[in-house]
Design an enzyme around this catalytic site. Structure first.
Site, PDB file in Angstrom:
ATOM      1  N   TYR C  92       0.818  -1.212   0.000  1.00 27.46           N
ATOM      2  CA  TYR C  92       0.000   0.000   0.000  1.00 27.46           C
ATOM      3  C   TYR C  92       0.853   1.264   0.000  1.00 27.46           C
ATOM      4  CZ  TYR C  92      -4.186   2.670   1.372  1.00 27.46           C
ATOM      5  OH  TYR C  92      -5.252   3.533   1.425  1.00 27.46           O
ATOM      6  N   SER C 187       1.349  -7.845   1.949  1.00 20.98           N
ATOM      7  CA  SER C 187       0.352  -6.903   2.449  1.00 20.98           C
ATOM      8  C   SER C 187      -0.695  -6.634   1.365  1.00 20.98           C
ATOM      9  CB  SER C 187       1.045  -5.622   2.925  1.00 20.98           C
ATOM     10  OG  SER C 187       0.149  -4.841   3.642  1.00 20.98           O
ATOM     11  N   GLN C 188      -0.851  -5.385   0.894  1.00 15.12           N
ATOM     12  CA  GLN C 188      -1.781  -5.149  -0.210  1.00 15.12           C
ATOM     13  C   GLN C 188      -1.451  -6.055  -1.389  1.00 15.12           C
ATOM     14  OE1 GLN C 188      -3.160  -1.090  -2.081  1.00 15.12           O
ATOM     15  NE2 GLN C 188      -1.334  -1.740  -3.149  1.00 15.12           N
ATOM     16  N   ASP C 273       1.283  -9.014  14.119  1.00 12.24           N
ATOM     17  CA  ASP C 273       1.028  -8.034  13.064  1.00 12.24           C
ATOM     18  C   ASP C 273      -0.218  -7.207  13.362  1.00 12.24           C
ATOM     19  OD1 ASP C 273       0.534  -6.642  10.727  1.00 12.24           O
ATOM     20  OD2 ASP C 273       0.855  -8.347   9.408  1.00 12.24           O
ATOM     21  N   HIS C 302       4.251  -6.585  10.979  1.00  9.57           N
ATOM     22  CA  HIS C 302       3.860  -6.593   9.574  1.00  9.57           C
ATOM     23  C   HIS C 302       5.031  -6.851   8.627  1.00  9.57           C
ATOM     24  CE1 HIS C 302       0.956  -6.100   6.483  1.00  9.57           C
ATOM     25  NE2 HIS C 302       1.473  -5.016   5.997  1.00  9.57           N
TER      26      HIS C 302
END
Lengths: 322, 322, 322, 322, 322, 322
Positions: C92, C187-188, C273, C302
């Site tokens: 992101y 992640s994203q 996370d 994360h």
């Protein structure tokens, strides 16, 4: 910090399984035997001081590996004969500082020894005077992961040995009654006091306040406060060393020392303490091998009982020694 | 971080007086001579790796005191003969990590050595493999005050020596053209690169990014960011050691190394950098002994020019080497 | 961040009910059909680069609505014939940056495509090059609530379509083996990879790291970290749009895509996370339609497994492709 | 926030050079001409409301590109004939919310229009109702860098045009005296009011509170508070677009609009304001083209004069209109 | 906190103009005269205590308005005759706590009085025992703005009077030599000590550490740390009371008391102190009416010299008294 | 703030045991009887104001101890006869401010009284005008622990009495229908409204938003946000006063007042509210003695329903009054 741990009734019953290596006793027996090969008697040097009511000495004793460890040794002026003694260990990051900074026990009539924690003494307070001559593998800034690859190399193996040798040393002094030596300390000092209590015979009392270094398997990752968080940081980088790390820590866990202690003890705990969560303190308290009481401070964090607890300690110790 | 330091025109003219001990050169001459008593040739071990386009070696060379220091050594697969080489030093707290994490220089056709920083490698990244076997007096968590009582004992005496010995080592390899070795690094790595540049002859290029370890007398207390702040913390406890501390640091100051460097250099600086304030970077740049350029990133903090700067570096170095 | 989510044994069994709209498949079938009306073949432009070991191309393919989307397309220099390929989606806020910044897969011998995320690429890294030409209703800064009023207008409808079309595009290239295309991302990027896996046939492998965009009904309000918190902020203002908002999100939920995926998968998760809580990752993993493994990083936030996980991925993928 | 900017005497004299593009007036003339091709007359819809003392209307007028923009339009109940009118623009992130939330001006007897800011209205308050149908290149979350590549595409070109068209619209209403229309707003609303003042003839008064969007060349990098910091973030990634970015912003700078304004004005400023630093406010105030006063709040941050300043405004405006 | 105030050379010359009301002396003469209408002699109650080397008394004396104020009064056990005495005032928010918490001065042979600060003693430490029976107008939480509308009603008028009356009281005791009474305190305690020094004749020494309550016109708004920030908060709401507020504070400013003091003094200052900025301390020091020295701690914040400074104080005072 | 309290289904069933002292009713009966010895009729002074649609009065009524308490009293201009009335209490730290700041209820046709909270009004907003002439024992900055040693002396005994007397006062006015008086308020104002509802007969409606001052035994220590945290701070110092403190608070607990209330009520609650945790709000709601509804805002923190809730309130109240 809001309430985040077990409730008080749960804490009173909290008896978790804590890893104990099979050679725990052997490891420590050999460690101490090796340290005791150095002569025990400390070197005393009288200090100039504005404190007219107290005699002040720089005391140097041989700690781990016979390495010199500094302490302040204070006697109430105008007294004679053998006194009961208090040995105090310090909180994380602090050094022995200056002699006038911890006067309560000596003013209450005790011979008082305040031990420097090797390598520490530069984060708060007035400084320390004792180096830690041992190096380390890759480690997180701080002391928790120095030598973490092995219990043999870990920093606290050295510190706990220093702590035991401080008791050995004070017992040799002619102003101290060796049968009436107690140990105390807050946070890291409380954890060290527990280790000393598990490794030393014949202590008159053990007074750990909000002790650190207990129940690593729960503490590491349960709080994000240092110093436990140092270990989280280490494991977040050394992702494949979790097992090895907790194996090392099992040799250093206050719960395992508490189970071996026999002297009467007075603990304290703050129920909102994010640094040494209450369940980790109760894990040690509920396993303690001797008679033990705990003073619970429901609205305190890591400051615990503060001055109020010292009053409680002084009365408790007077009772225990009488 | 908003703008907080001198304006760019002021920075370009900033040439502060920086303490330089009289025996600076002698101190380092003796330090290196002692280190060079160990054999220089590194030990190379080929590593299994999924990287088919790169040959990967674990390289171990004798650093300070002949102590083993690890590095990754990478060669572009399918090449032969002597290549120009890049030696990179790492930022504070990181280790050499894993071989696939730094591929730009080798993919651009350089023999590439990435040195572990002794004792570091546990705060971020994928870990380090090199211990620092030397102990310390009372120190602040971190590396800035390990051995701060004396330049002889200070941690960075060992690290800078490692850095020089890494260059010595790579020059012995048969795939490396010893006349075309450059050094680079960001932050701590940039400071180490400056030290290496001041202590090594015949480098082809020096590429410090947002270098740390420069102009301590201004930096300490000017920013409250670590790692400079570690020294503030130390001095806030050891209130009577200010003079001694800055004397030690004067032997380690990147400004003094910059003044001795002769190889062409390309610096970078972030004008909003609170970790390595721009005036401390310009203090070194403006004193640099060789030809030097600086790339200014007006809206960057400590990340500096990032990937954009590597493109600039690659072009600059290609030009310098041609 | 201390531990805050389910325990690992609970996570392994965590199979929550997640809303799935009745027309989910129809919605996406029509969306992709519409996108595929544009020609698939990408435009390739060779880039000047210092990277001698890699061929670098700017690749532009028609994404959602046929709008041009940029990617870097890298080939290992000196190779010929059809290669297995990796398509990576970004985290992101980041853009495709510069070609030398992601070299591991290509250095491991894969054709590599790194897709720009439309409109992103200005928060960290070296920038992006792809606009998002579609406007939005009132929205929270960020991308989570752009077009939140309807799945038809939502930003991620466009991004997921881009992701599928990137796979379509790379499969047309003569250096790529269309039967050996894998997708990855953190992640994203992991969430997008899951969407691509649910919407594309015949992928060779799916490698989502710490995936975002999963199990919105739990994630939104469970963590106060962005980007999930963007949705909380939106709902804290648009107090009467909770139902509408979660209806839109149900068309975009990685759990629903995971259930439709069939290619072998390797997930990762960090148990501490706070950005993508482990239970939201396990919600997708435990519903995954194909063979799937998950690597658990117990003390990571994360950042997950970092470089360690890439080594794991490379070995896993080599095994899957063999 | 402690004091951080120029002293009050320095502020009163602060007249910096601010970039003004040669085609500034032309750019805006063409922009407005294009917008005015849409019919001006707004659509009014009476709203049900518990407010018995106020008539409430949803007013929709054609803004930039003729796109519909919502506003609340309030009239004091029980009045007749043409009233003086106040047009208010909102602060960053807020929407027009609900009609009962801003009652002071209508309760003081003004026809009152409160304009929605396109695309905003989801960060605080009760929501907005106006989309921004235009997309953007890579941008930082927020509105500052939407379309930053060119003044033609920038978000505030659309918003400022909406602001002018709101004035056009209210002047067509039969309950409004078109010669007695004033504009006001705080922060972003103050910046928009300045733009409206520079682009509209015949306003009766201009009341910018702690205006934002002024003197970008100083503001960007001087404070690390959003929204100015959005631009720093953008430039920290797009390291090579500094010149282009500030060129775009020069078409939007409140200082340049202030220089063109002629209506009487009452500014306000908070001397501890870290969001809109006082020197950026004075830069506009000191260049203001009409009669202007400024109310200085020495111990306020971005909240400025709050309710106290409204009392000051109401008295000032009554005087100006009389 | 990085360096933020004047340089040390500038500080040594810093002599700002500080407002002094014409009736300053008259105001305080009348205030003290009124307080002295109550009988001076304190009520002493011996306390049970574990401290065998110290005699402990609860001392209650009539303070402002004759209202009872508590203090601890400690004497070194085993001494006789009149002793020199130290009166200490406490830092902001703390109470007198418990008798064993401050033992340095009594252990150094002084009669020691530690005064409770009325209404305080609930923020840190072990508690206080003295109410403040006076109410207040609208005020910011804390003590800085209680009664801020007028010097007559301000909280510190009462506290300073208590401080003077504590000296009056201790001078009546038969174990105290009234000609050898010194006052000390840190932060708020230092400010109170300065007030006592300006309002009392014949003190043997004045030892303000990092004193608070000095040079309000600079301090308020220069730092955003409490307690000075309480006044900023007040003025940010009561926007029209700036003049009135600073008028009240001028009667309470330590600079004005310092100018009236005549006893020898030893100050301390931390050059990084964000709570009591160094320039505000030097403003008082440079105006001090008697002989004065200042110990500068260049890398300390509000903790100042800590235990190191007490050693300095003890030596200085011994010298002054000899 | 992420979700941290019970789930909504649990909240709807949450009926904890809350301490209620045996003499609760007697305590309050005597308190009010004493207050009612002062004459009830308020003093009204018409205020100059720019608000042409509203009549503005400064209203002073005798509160606790007959002490004067200020309020704004607003009437819709152009109305006659007796109106329904709304009495509003304010949130923590705010004062009544300025008359134009709260216009919704009067604009909706109600006689409106907005009560100053004694001693408050200096933390946010535009100020307050009512002192609290009563002193306090040692207390934490703020209002929660003023007089905490005894319910008789506690600050909120005075405030709640003021609240009841405000209702008494407004019922004497000739423009108010005494049978149609409702009370409202948010946070502290909601807690005060509950107290007023439990202590006053014949209210037409009670509208507490996100009420504070409820279920202290759970709230204190459950959240670390002020103002509940003030009590934690107090107890962390006064370690031996836990029982006494909660005894005092039991006389002030909104749950106990809710149980005594009989008027219809509309509550609100934010499920992410860290200041007034939802379970403490439901504890009061679920015990409410009259008909009660609650509006749940699932993604809101302490801002609750904001303007949306006012619309809900206005409709609810219109219905209740009809």
């Amino acid at each position: 910090m809001p309430r985040f741990d077990l409730s008080l009734p749960e804490l009173r019953e909290y008896r978790p399984q804590v890893t104990e290596p099979a050679d725990f006793d052997d490891f420590w027996r050999r460690t101490l035997a090796e340290a005791r090969r150095s002569p025990t008697e400390p070197r005393l040097t009288r200090q100039e001081s504005p404190l007219t009511q107290v005699e002040v000495f720089d005391l140097v004793f041989p700690g781990f590996g016979g390495q010199p460890v500094h302490a302040w040794y204070l006697l109430p002026a105008g007294t004679t004969g053998r006194l009961p003694a208090m040995v105090e260990y310090n909180g994380y990051g602090g050094g022995r500082g200056l002699p006038h900074e911890r006067l309560a026990w000596v003013t209450a009539g005790y011979a008082y020894l305040f031990m420097d924690t090797r390598g520490q003494g530069s984060v708060w307070g007035s400084g320390g005077d004792t180096p830690d001559p041992n190096g380390t593998g890759p480690s997180v800034p701080g002391f928790m992961t120095r030598g973490i690859e092995s219990p043999h190399d870990h920093y606290y193996r050295r510190v706990y040995t220093d702590a035991v040798r401080a008791i050995d040393a004070i017992r040799t002094l002619d102003r101290v009654d060796p049968a009436r030596v107690a140990v105390c300390g807050g946070s890291q000092g409380g954890g060290i006091a527990l280790a000393a209590a598990g490794l030393t015979d014949g202590l008159a009392g053990v007074l750990p306040e909000v002790p650190f270094l207990c129940h690593f398997e729960r503490a590491v990752g349960m709080t994000d406060e240092d110093p436990y968080q140092e270990i989280v940081r280490y494991l977040s980088v050394h992702r494949n060393r979790t097992e090895q790390t907790f194996r090392t820590l099992s040799y250093l866990d206050g719960v395992n020392f508490a189970a071996r202690a026999t002297a009467p003890a007075l603990f304290s705990v703050g129920l909102l303490d994010p640094v040494c969560p209450p369940s980790t303190v109760f894990a040690a308290f509920n396993r303690y091998g001797g008679d033990a009481e705990i003073e619970v401070y429901p609205f305190n964090q890591h400051e615990g009982g503060g001055g109020h607890h010292w009053v409680r300690q002084a009365a408790w110790l007077e009772h225990v020694l009488s």
